[in-house]
Design an enzyme around this catalytic site. Sequence first.
Site, PDB file in Angstrom:
ATOM      1  N   PRO A   9       0.632  -1.181   0.001  1.00 24.97           N
ATOM      2  CA  PRO A   9      -0.054  -0.197  -0.008  1.00 24.97           C
ATOM      3  C   PRO A   9       0.674   1.255  -0.217  1.00 24.97           C
ATOM      4  CG  PRO A   9      -0.530  -1.646   1.893  1.00 24.97           C
ATOM      5  CD  PRO A   9       0.584  -1.750   0.948  1.00 24.97           C
ATOM      6  N   ASN A  10       0.061   2.339  -0.444  1.00 25.22           N
ATOM      7  CA  ASN A  10       0.796   3.793  -0.802  1.00 25.22           C
ATOM      8  C   ASN A  10       2.189   3.967  -1.781  1.00 25.22           C
ATOM      9  OD1 ASN A  10      -1.580   4.647   0.624  1.00 25.22           O
ATOM     10  ND2 ASN A  10      -0.692   3.849   2.211  1.00 25.22           N
ATOM     11  N   ARG A  17       3.383  11.671  -1.966  1.00 29.85           N
ATOM     12  CA  ARG A  17       3.867  11.328  -0.265  1.00 29.85           C
ATOM     13  C   ARG A  17       5.153  11.711   0.550  1.00 29.85           C
ATOM     14  NH1 ARG A  17       4.595   4.471   1.354  1.00 29.85           N
ATOM     15  NH2 ARG A  17       3.562   5.869   3.103  1.00 29.85           N
ATOM     16  N   TYR A  22      10.538   9.294   1.595  1.00 33.59           N
ATOM     17  CA  TYR A  22      10.903   7.983   0.580  1.00 33.59           C
ATOM     18  C   TYR A  22      11.735   8.539  -0.853  1.00 33.59           C
ATOM     19  CZ  TYR A  22       7.941   5.784   3.259  1.00 33.59           C
ATOM     20  OH  TYR A  22       6.865   5.389   4.501  1.00 33.59           O
ATOM     21  N   ASN A  74       8.278  -4.980  -0.759  1.00 31.91           N
ATOM     22  CA  ASN A  74       7.985  -4.106   0.125  1.00 31.91           C
ATOM     23  C   ASN A  74       6.675  -4.305   0.773  1.00 31.91           C
ATOM     24  OD1 ASN A  74       7.387  -1.813   1.334  1.00 31.91           O
ATOM     25  ND2 ASN A  74       8.782  -0.926   0.394  1.00 31.91           N
ATOM     26  N   ALA A  77       3.131  -0.468   5.274  1.00 32.49           N
ATOM     27  CA  ALA A  77       2.430  -1.203   6.274  1.00 32.49           C
ATOM     28  C   ALA A  77       2.283  -1.952   6.924  1.00 32.49           C
ATOM     29  CB  ALA A  77       1.918   0.225   6.240  1.00 32.49           C
ATOM     30  N   GLU A  98      12.965  -8.663   1.507  1.00 33.36           N
ATOM     31  CA  GLU A  98      12.280  -8.085   1.544  1.00 33.36           C
ATOM     32  C   GLU A  98      13.308  -6.542   1.837  1.00 33.36           C
ATOM     33  OE1 GLU A  98       9.574  -8.367   5.562  1.00 33.36           O
ATOM     34  OE2 GLU A  98      10.368  -5.913   6.220  1.00 33.36           O
ATOM     35  N   HIS A 100      12.782  -1.999   2.390  1.00 27.22           N
ATOM     36  CA  HIS A 100      11.909  -0.573   2.747  1.00 27.22           C
ATOM     37  C   HIS A 100      13.144   0.429   1.887  1.00 27.22           C
ATOM     38  CE1 HIS A 100       9.262  -3.297   5.034  1.00 27.22           C
ATOM     39  NE2 HIS A 100      10.163  -3.161   5.378  1.00 27.22           N
ATOM     40  N   ARG A 107      12.320   5.930  12.432  1.00 29.65           N
ATOM     41  CA  ARG A 107      11.499   6.109  12.392  1.00 29.65           C
ATOM     42  C   ARG A 107      10.686   6.066  13.690  1.00 29.65           C
ATOM     43  NH1 ARG A 107       8.881   5.189   6.316  1.00 29.65           N
ATOM     44  NH2 ARG A 107       7.669   7.056   7.269  1.00 29.65           N
ATOM     45  N   ARG A 111       7.314   1.013  13.425  1.00 32.80           N
ATOM     46  CA  ARG A 111       7.901   0.901  12.289  1.00 32.80           C
ATOM     47  C   ARG A 111       8.926  -0.772  12.375  1.00 32.80           C
ATOM     48  NH1 ARG A 111       5.214   4.053   8.335  1.00 32.80           N
ATOM     49  NH2 ARG A 111       4.856   5.545   8.805  1.00 32.80           N
TER      50      ARG A 111
HETATM   51  C1  DQA Z   1       8.038   1.192   4.030  1.00 31.21           C
HETATM   52  C2  DQA Z   1       7.913   1.712   5.394  1.00 31.21           C
HETATM   53  C3  DQA Z   1       7.103   1.346   6.016  1.00 31.21           C
HETATM   54  O1  DQA Z   1       7.142   1.864   7.742  1.00 31.21           O
HETATM   55  C4  DQA Z   1       5.767   2.164   5.296  1.00 31.21           C
HETATM   56  O2  DQA Z   1       4.347   1.884   5.869  1.00 31.21           O
HETATM   57  C5  DQA Z   1       5.427   1.823   4.161  1.00 31.21           C
HETATM   58  C6  DQA Z   1       7.272   2.159   3.417  1.00 31.21           C
HETATM   59  C7  DQA Z   1       9.343   1.856   3.241  1.00 31.21           C
HETATM   60  O3  DQA Z   1       9.667   1.118   2.299  1.00 31.21           O
HETATM   61  O4  DQA Z   1      10.296   2.424   4.003  1.00 31.21           O
HETATM   62  O5  DQA Z   1       5.005   2.558   3.319  1.00 31.21           O
HETATM   63  O6  DQA Z   1       7.961   0.279   3.486  1.00 31.21           O
END
Ligand code: DQA
Length: 150
Positions: A9-10, A17, A22, A74, A77, A98, A100, A107, A111
């Site tokens: 997501p996102n 964002r 990011y 990735n 959240a 994985e 990030h 952070r 997280r």
């Molecule tokens: C993330 C870190 C997560 O905590 C966050 O919710 C994301 C992006 C990252 O790529 O740094 O959506 O996975």
Amino acid sequence: MKILVINGPNLNFLGIREKTVYGTKNYDYLLNLLEEKAKADGIDIEVFQSNCEGEIIDRIQKAYLEEADGIVINPGAYTHYSYAIRDALASITVPIVEVHISNVHKREEFRHTSVTAPVCTGQIVGLGLPGYILAIDAIQGIIKEQNGEH
Ligand code: DQA
């Protein structure tokens, strides 16, 4: 070699964002980066993004059925609380990395926990978008090693 990259997501909102977290590069930039990587290495990289937990689980199961050679994920959240995505990843035996983009450990406290990392082969954190490229290199390295090519 077929590697599947899954973004949760996102992540489609990269460049929109929280740019200080990011970066300013958008999702198309990431897609292009991965396309160039696939060409340079002569491999097949498919990228999937969803904002829905169930769709991510369906895609992981499909990767098993399609016999993908490795997964870069990735989970966004979902990393921090999706036992369902964790269970889906746990049912796959191929290398899983994985990624990030941000350094989650610098952070908010929520997280700092990844429920998915323990069922992954490894994790790349806080190195920005190049982290995806490192993950693909890592998967190729693991597979070569498994095939006795090192
Ligand atoms: C993330 C870190 C997560 O905590 C966050 O919710 C994301 C992006 C990252 O790529 O740094 O959506 O996975």
